[in-house]
Scaffold this motif. Structure first.
Motif, PDB file in Angstrom:
ATOM      1  N   LYS A  87       0.820  -1.211   0.000  1.00  0.00           N
ATOM      2  CA  LYS A  87       0.000   0.000   0.000  1.00  0.00           C
ATOM      3  C   LYS A  87       0.857   1.265   0.000  1.00  0.00           C
ATOM      4  O   LYS A  87       0.396   2.326  -0.419  1.00  0.00           O
ATOM      5  N   GLU A 139     -14.816   8.154  11.613  1.00  0.00           N
ATOM      6  CA  GLU A 139     -13.428   8.517  11.327  1.00  0.00           C
ATOM      7  C   GLU A 139     -12.522   7.799  12.321  1.00  0.00           C
ATOM      8  O   GLU A 139     -12.394   8.203  13.479  1.00  0.00           O
ATOM      9  N   ASP A 140     -11.959   6.679  11.879  1.00  0.00           N
ATOM     10  CA  ASP A 140     -11.107   5.871  12.762  1.00  0.00           C
ATOM     11  C   ASP A 140     -11.799   5.559  14.084  1.00  0.00           C
ATOM     12  O   ASP A 140     -11.195   5.626  15.157  1.00  0.00           O
ATOM     13  N   THR A 187      -6.976   4.911  -0.681  1.00  0.00           N
ATOM     14  CA  THR A 187      -6.949   3.472  -0.924  1.00  0.00           C
ATOM     15  C   THR A 187      -8.220   2.863  -0.336  1.00  0.00           C
ATOM     16  O   THR A 187      -8.934   3.496   0.435  1.00  0.00           O
ATOM     17  N   ASN A 188      -8.483   1.609  -0.700  1.00  0.00           N
ATOM     18  CA  ASN A 188      -9.687   0.915  -0.217  1.00  0.00           C
ATOM     19  C   ASN A 188     -10.929   1.785  -0.416  1.00  0.00           C
ATOM     20  O   ASN A 188     -11.832   1.808   0.425  1.00  0.00           O
ATOM     21  N   SER A 243     -16.544   4.296   1.693  1.00  0.00           N
ATOM     22  CA  SER A 243     -15.434   3.980   2.588  1.00  0.00           C
ATOM     23  C   SER A 243     -14.120   4.234   1.870  1.00  0.00           C
ATOM     24  O   SER A 243     -13.988   3.955   0.677  1.00  0.00           O
ATOM     25  N   THR A 281      -9.568   5.199   2.746  1.00  0.00           N
ATOM     26  CA  THR A 281      -8.461   5.514   3.644  1.00  0.00           C
ATOM     27  C   THR A 281      -7.510   6.443   2.908  1.00  0.00           C
ATOM     28  O   THR A 281      -7.149   6.181   1.758  1.00  0.00           O
ATOM     29  N   ASP A 329      -2.317   7.817   7.955  1.00  0.00           N
ATOM     30  CA  ASP A 329      -3.518   7.385   7.246  1.00  0.00           C
ATOM     31  C   ASP A 329      -4.721   7.338   8.185  1.00  0.00           C
ATOM     32  O   ASP A 329      -4.621   6.885   9.327  1.00  0.00           O
ATOM     33  N   SER A 338      -8.936   6.246   8.260  1.00  0.00           N
ATOM     34  CA  SER A 338      -9.994   5.499   7.579  1.00  0.00           C
ATOM     35  C   SER A 338     -11.345   6.164   7.817  1.00  0.00           C
ATOM     36  O   SER A 338     -11.661   6.565   8.947  1.00  0.00           O
ATOM     37  N   TYR A 339     -12.127   6.271   6.748  1.00  0.00           N
ATOM     38  CA  TYR A 339     -13.436   6.908   6.814  1.00  0.00           C
ATOM     39  C   TYR A 339     -14.519   5.953   6.331  1.00  0.00           C
ATOM     40  O   TYR A 339     -14.316   5.197   5.379  1.00  0.00           O
TER      41      TYR A 339
END
Length: 311
Positions: free
Chosen positions: A154, A191-192, A273-274, A285, A287, A301, A303-304
């Motif tokens: 990644k 958010e995370d 990504t993702n 979704s 990141t 990073d 993640s959402y």
């Protein structure tokens, strides 16, 4: 949330001047050198799974980016399927091995893959993601995915390959029908692990990314604007690719003068990504990195998960 992030930005400056003389959290001798293999869907082939059937035209292209340099220490590659069902149970199978020629296009035999997975056909909510394993000359296998680390390589998503960036996997999901209105309205942003309300509106016709990835046309896209992201009134533009429901999220400033006149960005250092839309859950979704470029760093990073509730 705002106070926590303010504390973090203060810590950011301290980190910049801290010592880098630290031991690695793992033995350096155990680190194996892999090969970054670019994995993409062949243009014009199906981008989603057909629920209830194994029919479809699925092709994947593997190539080794020029940035990789020498890879003579690789014996061959394998194409691995990471299957996740609607219950979030995961299983992996090797669908092609002894891959030694690059670039190469591989036709996926969905009926055979389903037999390997022990299922009759994909069902709504199922996902099949394909990534590359690397087999070294000494027989050691560098996996493209494991349950412990997730997807490998990644870190190379910033590599430029033509008009797009490096891709470490191709993802196919069995989706519900795509309805644009279901992705507009009040939403919850996770958010995370921290949740707060946001709002999602449609972008005006003609509001498009500055550049389109290879093989994607303007008519393939549906754009939305997420407001109040990062819990600061920030805004983020996201485009849904209606061919495979992947997301296009260019690096962008989401909040000007966020802290002491410093602008806050998403995706400045690490592209998204993702990035995927779920038509069954009305969710987006992704990141990407949370950055303060003028301070020379950021929060790494993040993640959402944006779920439109309509309420």
């Amino acid at each position: 949330m705002k106070h926590i992030k303010t504390i973090f930005i203060i810590g950011l400056f301290a980190i910049a001047f801290s010592s880098c003389d630290r031991d690695l959290p793992y033995p350096l001798d155990d680190v194996k050198r892999g090969v970054a293999i670019d994995v993409t869907r062949v243009e014009g082939t199906d981008g989603v799974l057909n629920a209830g059937t194994t029919e479809g035209n699925y092709k994947i292209k593997l190539q080794i980016p020029s940035q990789q340099g020498d890879y003579s220490y690789m014996k061959n590659a394998e194409l691995m399927c990471v299957y996740t069902n609607a219950a979030k149970e995961i299983k992996t199978v090797i669908v092609e091995d002894q891959i030694t020629t690059f670039p190469v296009e591989i036709t996926l035999n969905m009926e055979k893959i389903c037999q390997q997975l022990g299922i009759a056909s994909p069902e709504l909510g199922d996902n099949m993601s394909f990534t590359a394993n690397v087999v070294l000359n000494n027989g050691f296998v560098v996996p493209g995915w494991t349950s412990e680390m997730g997807y490998n390589n990644k870190l190379f998503t910033g590599w430029q390959i033509g008009s797009r960036t490096y891709s470490y996997r191709v993802s196919y999901t069995a989706f519900c029908p795509f309805i644009e209105e279901n992705f507009i309205g009040p939403a919850i942003c996770n958010e995370d692990g921290t949740e707060y309300p946001v709002n999602v509106t449609a972008l005006a016709d003609g509001d498009l990314p500055e550049s389109l990835p290879e093989g994607i046309s303007e008519s393939d896209l549906f754009g939305v604007l997420i407001t109040d992201i990062w819990d600061t009134g920030g805004t983020l533009k996201v485009w849904i690719n209606k061919v495979d429901y992947s997301l296009i999220i260019p690096a962008q400033m989401v909040c000007a003068g966020w802290y002491q006149g410093l602008d806050f960005w998403l995706g400045y250092y690490t592209p998204a990504t993702n990035a995927q839309a779920s038509t069954c859950d009305n969710a987006l979704s992704f990141t990407l990195s949370a950055d303060v470029p003028d301070a020379g760093g950021g929060f790494g990073d993040v993640s959402y998960l944006i779920t439109v509730t309509g309420e």
